[in-house]
Motif scaffolding. Structure first.
Motif, short mmCIF file in Angstrom:
data_model
loop_
_atom_site.label_atom_id
_atom_site.label_comp_id
_atom_site.label_asym_id
_atom_site.label_seq_id
_atom_site.Cartn_x
_atom_site.Cartn_y
_atom_site.Cartn_z
N GLU A 14 13.41 0.98 4.20
CA GLU A 14 13.02 -0.43 4.03
C GLU A 14 11.60 -0.51 3.48
O GLU A 14 10.68 -0.98 4.14
N ARG A 15 11.39 -0.06 2.24
CA ARG A 15 10.04 0.03 1.68
C ARG A 15 9.32 -1.31 1.67
O ARG A 15 8.16 -1.39 2.07
N VAL A 16 9.96 -2.36 1.25
CA VAL A 16 9.30 -3.66 1.17
C VAL A 16 8.83 -4.12 2.55
O VAL A 16 7.69 -4.59 2.71
N ALA A 17 9.66 -3.96 3.55
CA ALA A 17 9.28 -4.35 4.92
C ALA A 17 8.11 -3.50 5.42
O ALA A 17 7.19 -4.01 6.06
N VAL A 18 8.12 -2.20 5.11
CA VAL A 18 7.02 -1.32 5.52
C VAL A 18 5.74 -1.73 4.80
O VAL A 18 4.67 -1.78 5.42
N GLU A 19 5.83 -2.05 3.52
CA GLU A 19 4.64 -2.50 2.78
C GLU A 19 4.06 -3.77 3.39
O GLU A 19 2.84 -3.90 3.54
N GLN A 20 4.90 -4.70 3.75
CA GLN A 20 4.43 -5.94 4.38
C GLN A 20 3.75 -5.64 5.71
O GLN A 20 2.71 -6.21 6.04
N GLN A 21 4.33 -4.72 6.49
CA GLN A 21 3.75 -4.35 7.78
C GLN A 21 2.40 -3.65 7.59
O GLN A 21 1.46 -3.90 8.34
N LEU A 22 2.29 -2.78 6.59
CA LEU A 22 1.02 -2.11 6.32
C LEU A 22 -0.08 -3.13 6.03
O LEU A 22 -1.19 -3.03 6.57
N LEU A 23 0.22 -4.11 5.20
CA LEU A 23 -0.77 -5.14 4.89
C LEU A 23 -1.13 -5.96 6.13
O LEU A 23 -2.31 -6.27 6.35
N ALA A 24 -0.13 -6.26 6.95
CA ALA A 24 -0.38 -7.01 8.19
C ALA A 24 -1.27 -6.21 9.15
O ALA A 24 -2.05 -6.80 9.90
N LEU A 25 -1.17 -4.89 9.11
CA LEU A 25 -1.98 -4.02 9.97
C LEU A 25 -3.39 -3.81 9.43
O LEU A 25 -4.22 -3.17 10.07
N GLY A 26 -3.66 -4.33 8.23
CA GLY A 26 -4.99 -4.21 7.66
C GLY A 26 -5.17 -3.09 6.65
O GLY A 26 -6.30 -2.83 6.20
#
Length: 167
Positions: A14-26
């Motif tokens: 789930e690359r897109v979801a992981v990318e969104q989570q990375l940005l949310a984590l800073g």
């Protein structure tokens, strides 16, 4: 260069979801790197020339299992090698393999996340927690790998040995 790191790699679904989570984590998105890794024959570990649109280096290293992560032992780590250094690598060592991939790079403090896409379309996530001062306790680096893995919602069952080139 004094350097230590711990690494985890997992298959990425789930690359897109992981990318969104990375940005949310800073995490900061560094960019998309088109990488060509050339591996040379050495008696111990791996000697790699990385030529990318972002990262360029020569590194001689080996990754050793350390509980559920891999600890990287670095013998050489030269950023942005000169053309003479690259020519010398080819003159002194036999090429044993080449790996090409596109890599999305994210970073937060001493943590780098690589989201790799291979020519086959397979995708992988790599977490690298590093210390360029060699002053942080190894346990702290290893624990941080697992914290990041958990915060991205990646199951430990998805973990794989690191490294795309197997000698």
């Amino acid at each position: 260069m004094t350097y230590q790191d711990f690494t985890l790699k997992a298959r990425l679904y789930e690359r897109v979801a992981v990318e969104q989570q990375l940005l949310a984590l800073g995490f900061t998105y560094i960019g998309l790197d088109a990488q060509r890794d050339t591996y040379f024959r050495v008696s111990q570990g791996k000697l790699k020339l990385r030529q990318g649109t972002i990262e360029n280096l020569v590194t001689h290293y080996e990754r050793l299992p350390d509980k559920s992560t891999e600890k990287t032992v670095v013998y050489q780590y030269d950023l942005n090698p000169s053309s003479q250094q690259i020519t010398g690598l080819y003159a002194a060592h036999e090429v044993v393999g080449v790996v090409e991939k596109s890599r999305r790079i994210y970073r937060l403090a001493n943590v780098k996340i690589h989201l790799d896409t291979m020519a086959t379309g397979e995708e992988f996530l790599e977490i690298e927690v590093f210390d360029h001062t060699n002053q942080l306790p190894a346990r702290e680096l290893e624990a941080r790998c697992h914290q990041v893995l958990a915060s991205l919602g990646i199951a430990t069952e998805a973990l794989l040995p690191t490294g795309y080139f197997k000698q």
